[in-house]
Scaffold this motif. Structure first.
Motif, PDB file in Angstrom:
ATOM      1  N   SER A 188       1.121   4.155  -2.804  1.00 49.77           N
ATOM      2  CA  SER A 188       1.026   5.572  -2.444  1.00 49.77           C
ATOM      3  C   SER A 188       2.183   6.367  -3.027  1.00 49.77           C
ATOM      4  O   SER A 188       1.985   7.470  -3.545  1.00 49.77           O
ATOM      5  CB  SER A 188       1.011   5.739  -0.927  1.00 49.77           C
ATOM      6  N   VAL A 219       6.413  11.388   2.050  1.00 50.86           N
ATOM      7  CA  VAL A 219       5.999  10.216   2.828  1.00 50.86           C
ATOM      8  C   VAL A 219       6.839  10.092   4.095  1.00 50.86           C
ATOM      9  O   VAL A 219       6.312   9.799   5.173  1.00 50.86           O
ATOM     10  CB  VAL A 219       6.077   8.935   1.970  1.00 50.86           C
ATOM     11  N   ARG A 266       0.834  -1.207   0.000  1.00 51.69           N
ATOM     12  CA  ARG A 266       0.000   0.000   0.000  1.00 51.69           C
ATOM     13  C   ARG A 266       0.873   1.263   0.000  1.00 51.69           C
ATOM     14  O   ARG A 266       0.554   2.254  -0.664  1.00 51.69           O
ATOM     15  CB  ARG A 266      -0.915  -0.007   1.214  1.00 51.69           C
ATOM     16  N   GLN A 267       1.983   1.233   0.744  1.00 51.72           N
ATOM     17  CA  GLN A 267       2.900   2.379   0.742  1.00 51.72           C
ATOM     18  C   GLN A 267       3.566   2.538  -0.625  1.00 51.72           C
ATOM     19  O   GLN A 267       3.777   3.660  -1.084  1.00 51.72           O
ATOM     20  CB  GLN A 267       3.963   2.236   1.831  1.00 51.72           C
ATOM     21  N   ARG A 277       1.433   6.886  -6.684  1.00 49.44           N
ATOM     22  CA  ARG A 277       0.387   7.897  -6.911  1.00 49.44           C
ATOM     23  C   ARG A 277       0.871   9.310  -6.610  1.00 49.44           C
ATOM     24  O   ARG A 277       0.572  10.254  -7.343  1.00 49.44           O
ATOM     25  CB  ARG A 277      -0.854   7.574  -6.078  1.00 49.44           C
TER      26      ARG A 277
END
Length: 76
Positions: free
Chosen positions: A36, A65, A32-33, A39
């Motif tokens: 991210s 991040v 998921r990171q 994106r």
């Protein structure tokens, strides 16, 4: 689209995030990171009105991040 250098940089950044937890048996980064990071990198490229994600876009995404993660860890 990701150029080759940006792709390599994403792999390197994600690997580094994963390595942080190896010593402590803590999962520090999941897919998921990684998604991210991709994106956010795409968003930085779009802000430059570019359809290609470059290394500098990934650098900015990684910095964002890291800052957000640090803020979340230290926020009372």
């Amino acid at each position: 689209m990701l150029d080759e250098k940006a792709s390599d940089k994403l792999v390197e950044a994600y690997s580094d995030m994963r390595k942080l937890g190896n010593n402590k048996k803590i999962i520090t980064a999941t897919t998921r990171q990684l998604e991210s990071l991709i994106r956010i990198s795409e968003a930085f490229a779009k802000m430059r009105l570019s359809s290609v994600v470059e290394e500098k876009d990934v650098d900015q995404a990684v910095a964002l991040v890291k800052f957000a993660t640090q803020q979340a860890a230290t926020d009372p």
